[in-house]
Design a protein around this motif. Structure first.
Motif, short mmCIF file in Angstrom:
data_model
loop_
_atom_site.label_atom_id
_atom_site.label_comp_id
_atom_site.label_asym_id
_atom_site.label_seq_id
_atom_site.Cartn_x
_atom_site.Cartn_y
_atom_site.Cartn_z
N GLY A 116 -57.86 75.31 54.11
CA GLY A 116 -58.55 74.82 55.31
C GLY A 116 -59.29 75.93 56.04
N GLU A 117 -58.64 77.13 56.15
CA GLU A 117 -59.29 78.27 56.80
C GLU A 117 -60.50 78.73 56.01
OE1 GLU A 117 -56.33 81.19 58.92
OE2 GLU A 117 -55.37 80.40 57.11
N MET A 118 -60.37 78.76 54.68
CA MET A 118 -61.51 79.16 53.84
C MET A 118 -62.69 78.22 54.02
SD MET A 118 -60.55 80.77 50.15
CE MET A 118 -59.19 79.73 49.68
N ILE A 119 -62.39 76.92 54.07
CA ILE A 119 -63.45 75.93 54.24
C ILE A 119 -64.16 76.15 55.58
CG2 ILE A 119 -63.89 73.47 54.62
CD1 ILE A 119 -61.59 72.95 52.59
N ARG A 120 -63.38 76.38 56.63
CA ARG A 120 -63.97 76.60 57.96
C ARG A 120 -64.87 77.82 57.94
NH1 ARG A 120 -62.71 79.94 61.76
NH2 ARG A 120 -60.68 80.47 60.85
N LEU A 121 -64.44 78.91 57.29
CA LEU A 121 -65.23 80.12 57.21
C LEU A 121 -66.49 79.91 56.36
CD1 LEU A 121 -62.33 82.68 56.68
CD2 LEU A 121 -63.76 82.49 58.73
N MET A 122 -66.37 79.12 55.29
CA MET A 122 -67.49 78.91 54.37
C MET A 122 -68.59 78.06 54.96
SD MET A 122 -65.26 78.29 50.92
CE MET A 122 -66.55 77.43 50.05
N VAL A 123 -68.23 77.01 55.69
CA VAL A 123 -69.23 76.05 56.15
C VAL A 123 -69.51 76.14 57.65
CG1 VAL A 123 -68.66 74.48 54.28
CG2 VAL A 123 -67.58 74.17 56.50
N GLY A 124 -68.71 76.93 58.36
CA GLY A 124 -68.96 77.10 59.79
C GLY A 124 -68.49 75.94 60.64
N ARG A 125 -67.73 75.04 60.04
CA ARG A 125 -67.18 73.90 60.78
C ARG A 125 -65.93 73.45 60.08
NH1 ARG A 125 -71.11 71.92 57.37
NH2 ARG A 125 -70.62 70.01 56.25
N ASP A 126 -65.11 72.70 60.76
CA ASP A 126 -63.88 72.20 60.16
C ASP A 126 -64.16 70.99 59.29
OD1 ASP A 126 -61.91 73.98 61.12
OD2 ASP A 126 -62.07 73.06 63.10
N LEU A 127 -63.66 71.03 58.07
CA LEU A 127 -63.68 69.85 57.20
C LEU A 127 -62.22 69.49 56.96
CD1 LEU A 127 -66.43 70.64 54.55
CD2 LEU A 127 -66.55 69.01 56.42
N THR A 128 -61.70 68.58 57.77
CA THR A 128 -60.27 68.29 57.70
C THR A 128 -59.90 67.70 56.35
OG1 THR A 128 -60.71 66.14 58.72
CG2 THR A 128 -60.08 67.95 60.18
N ASP A 129 -60.87 67.09 55.68
CA ASP A 129 -60.57 66.51 54.38
C ASP A 129 -61.79 66.68 53.49
OD1 ASP A 129 -59.16 63.30 53.34
OD2 ASP A 129 -59.61 65.12 52.25
N VAL A 130 -61.68 67.53 52.46
CA VAL A 130 -62.80 67.74 51.54
C VAL A 130 -63.11 66.46 50.77
CG1 VAL A 130 -63.64 69.12 49.60
CG2 VAL A 130 -62.13 70.14 51.31
N PHE A 131 -62.08 65.67 50.50
CA PHE A 131 -62.25 64.42 49.77
C PHE A 131 -61.85 63.25 50.67
CE2 PHE A 131 -60.82 67.49 46.36
CZ PHE A 131 -62.09 67.74 45.88
N LEU B 115 -60.61 76.15 45.41
CA LEU B 115 -59.97 76.99 46.41
C LEU B 115 -58.49 77.21 46.12
CD1 LEU B 115 -61.69 75.74 49.68
CD2 LEU B 115 -62.45 77.46 48.03
N ARG B 116 -57.83 76.23 45.54
CA ARG B 116 -56.39 76.41 45.25
C ARG B 116 -56.17 77.51 44.23
NH1 ARG B 116 -52.62 71.58 44.09
NH2 ARG B 116 -53.88 71.54 42.21
N GLU B 117 -57.03 77.58 43.21
CA GLU B 117 -56.84 78.62 42.20
C GLU B 117 -57.20 79.99 42.78
OE1 GLU B 117 -60.84 78.73 39.41
OE2 GLU B 117 -59.38 77.14 39.04
N VAL B 118 -58.14 80.03 43.71
CA VAL B 118 -58.45 81.29 44.39
C VAL B 118 -57.22 81.81 45.12
CG1 VAL B 118 -59.74 82.28 46.33
CG2 VAL B 118 -60.93 80.90 44.62
N LEU B 119 -56.54 80.92 45.85
CA LEU B 119 -55.35 81.33 46.59
C LEU B 119 -54.22 81.75 45.66
CD1 LEU B 119 -55.35 78.62 49.41
CD2 LEU B 119 -55.97 81.03 49.61
N ASP B 120 -54.11 81.08 44.50
CA ASP B 120 -53.06 81.40 43.54
C ASP B 120 -53.29 82.75 42.85
OD1 ASP B 120 -51.73 79.09 44.12
OD2 ASP B 120 -52.47 77.98 42.37
N LEU B 121 -54.56 83.09 42.63
CA LEU B 121 -54.90 84.19 41.73
C LEU B 121 -55.35 85.45 42.45
CD1 LEU B 121 -54.91 84.31 38.63
CD2 LEU B 121 -57.35 83.77 38.68
N ALA B 122 -56.05 85.31 43.56
CA ALA B 122 -56.72 86.45 44.18
C ALA B 122 -55.78 87.26 45.08
CB ALA B 122 -57.92 85.98 44.98
N ASP B 123 -56.03 88.56 45.13
CA ASP B 123 -55.34 89.44 46.07
C ASP B 123 -56.06 89.45 47.42
OD1 ASP B 123 -53.34 90.62 44.17
OD2 ASP B 123 -55.17 91.26 43.17
#
Length: 496
Positions: free
Chosen positions: A230-245, A200-208
């Motif tokens: 964090g917003e992308m994760i919430r949209l992707m999984v339909g719930r908040d994942l405060t910590d992916v790791f 996700l970090r590289e998506v934010l760095d690279l994508a328009d």
């Protein structure tokens, strides 16, 4: 900007599965448009429709504003759509130039025009600002350079659209930077780039812009500016994942794995470290630093020429994986499809492989005990769907990885080596796998973790040993470790 590609109301069903439902995708010239979502969200199906592999059940595709019907991959290529898949589609024994011009090799009277071939390839590499010799043998290049050659091969067809599917999945963050430069160069040329990645970090760095898919539906398309992981994760999984790791704090016990002076010529030299019960030790470094080679030697896949390995104080002389398992070591390899699973075999057969001796009496395997073991492991690790007779290659990448881990947990190891445990899996599966890793640490298992994702190593490790050119360049406590300190050690700057 003008829309080069419009996919309107795309729907696609397979027997028993609604893969896509009314999905829209609009990509402009000179735009990097990322598509993100969990495994099974519909990303691959949507791109296979664009490539002509599948036909949509409903919806329309417009190229440059004109409706088209893409009849197959060759038709897609003729229409200016270039596909760069996660698995490299190159020939190691050919030169860079021969790979770039493959399928369009310049020839006259049936003879290959070598000079023209090299000139054409050099022009493509120069246009991408890629410092790779066209005469180099492809097999002699690093993985990151080969990935750039794969992109150059697509670029040579002069496409208006290029799809990059997980292009950095086999690269470290450091190596990915060269590839990002190539992507930005193509954007400057006005090419529309569709970028698919779990990072996700590289998506934010690279994508328009970013389009999020979930369960075959388009959830949202947003400008990347102002969007957070964090917003992308919430949209992707339909719930908040405060910590992916998530990091689970557990008591650290006595030393379980000791590695002292381990050496293998050309791969690593004088490597020493230890892992304690309940501890997660990260093994960091750039691709090619020797991390996987060290892991394979400890497990018995490759033979070390010098050094000592001990498990619970007892010296281990693992010459084969069987001896490694007998010593209490398990190894989840970085390439699950090649080394971790038998794809066509069932979940049950894969899980029982390392412990068939334990499940047998008089040479006969107890099917009841095998079923009981597989069912328990599938339930404990949350493999979905939990159908133990289902072939592993019908599962998503994240669930395949859970099966690989389940297989080795069935052996009840004292030391678990995890090599790229979340490579190519979606963010939800990453969280699941790290929850499993935390539970294993809490049970007293000593865990050695190798990952090219630096945030992953930093988030879950109690200590980190960094390799540079085959040698340990630093040992960092959790408090000392950050991206700067690890990268300094990985590039040799800390030692200098």
């Amino acid at each position: 900007m003008s829309a080069v590609l419009e996919m309107r109301g795309i729907s696609k069903s397979f027997p028993g599965i609604r893969a896509l439902s009314d999905v829209d995708l609009v990509v402009d010239a000179g735009e990097v448009h990322a598509i993100v979502g969990e495994n099974g969200a519909g990303k691959s199906t949507l791109m296979k429709i664009l490539a002509g592999v599948y036909q949509p059940d409903e919806g329309a595709i417009l190229l440059g504003g004109a409706p088209v019907r893409i009849t197959g991959p060759i038709d897609a290529r003729k229409r200016g759509i270039g596909m760069v898949y996660q698995e490299l589609n190159l020939v190691p024994d050919l030169t860079v130039a021969e790979n770039i011009t493959l399928g369009a090799t310049p020839a006259r009277f049936g003879l290959v025009q070598r000079r023209r071939l090299h000139e054409e390839a050099a022009a493509v590499l120069d246009a991408l600002d890629a410092r790779i010799s066209p005469t180099a043998l492809l097999g002699s290049l690093t993985v990151s350079q080969q990935q750039i050659v794969e992109i150059a091969k697509a670029y040579a067809q002069r496409p208006s659209i290029i799809v990059l599917d997980e292009p950095t999945s086999s690269l470290s963050e450091h190596e990915s930077q060269a590839l990002f430069q190539v992507v930005r160069r193509m954007r400057e040329d006005g090419i529309a780039i569709i970028y698919i990645s779990h990072r996700l970090r590289e998506v934010l760095d690279l994508a328009d812009r970013v389009t999020v898919l979930r369960d075959g539906r388009q959830i949202e398309t947003r400008d990347s500016a102002g969007l957070t992981a964090g917003e992308m994760i919430r949209l992707m999984v339909g719930r908040d994942l405060t910590d992916v790791f998530p990091k689970r704090e557990v008591p650290i016990g006595e030393t379980v794995l000791e590695v002292r002076g381990l050496s293998r010529q050309g791969a690593f030299e004088d490597v020493s470290f230890d892992v304690r019960a309940g501890e997660i030790v990260g093994l960091a470094g750039l691709v090619g630093a020797g991390r996987t080679e060290v892991a394979r030697a400890i497990f018995g896949l490759d033979r070390a020429q010098a050094g000592i390995v001990r498990v619970n104080g007892a010296e281990v002389h693992a010459r084969t994986p069987e001896q490694g398992v007998a010593s209490g070591i398990a190894y989840v390899p970085e390439d699950r499809k090649r080394d971790g699973i038998i794809p066509s075999a069932s979940i049950k057969d894969n899980i029982s492989l390392p412990v068939l001796g334990r499940l047998s009496t008089g040479g006969w395997i107890s099917r009841a005990r095998e079923t009981e073991l597989a069912t328990a492991q599938v339930t404990a690790l949350g493999v979905s769907p939990p159908v133990i007779d289902r072939p592993v290659d019908t599962l998503s990448g994240g669930n395949q990885q859970k099966v690989v881990i389940a297989k080795w947990l069935a052996a009840q190891p004292r030391v678990l080596i995890l090599d790229e445990p979340t490579r190519g899996v979606d963010v939800g599966a990453k969280a699941d796998i790290h929850e499993i890793i935390g539970e294993l640490a809490a049970s007293g298992t000593a865990i050695l973790l190798i990952s090219s994702e630096l945030p992953e190593v930093l988030a879950v490790s109690d200590r980190i040993f960094v390799l540079h050119e085959g040698s340990v360049s630093a040992e960092l406590s959790r408090a000392e470790a950050n991206e700067t300190s690890v990268m300094h050690a990985a590039t040799g700057e800390a030692a200098a």
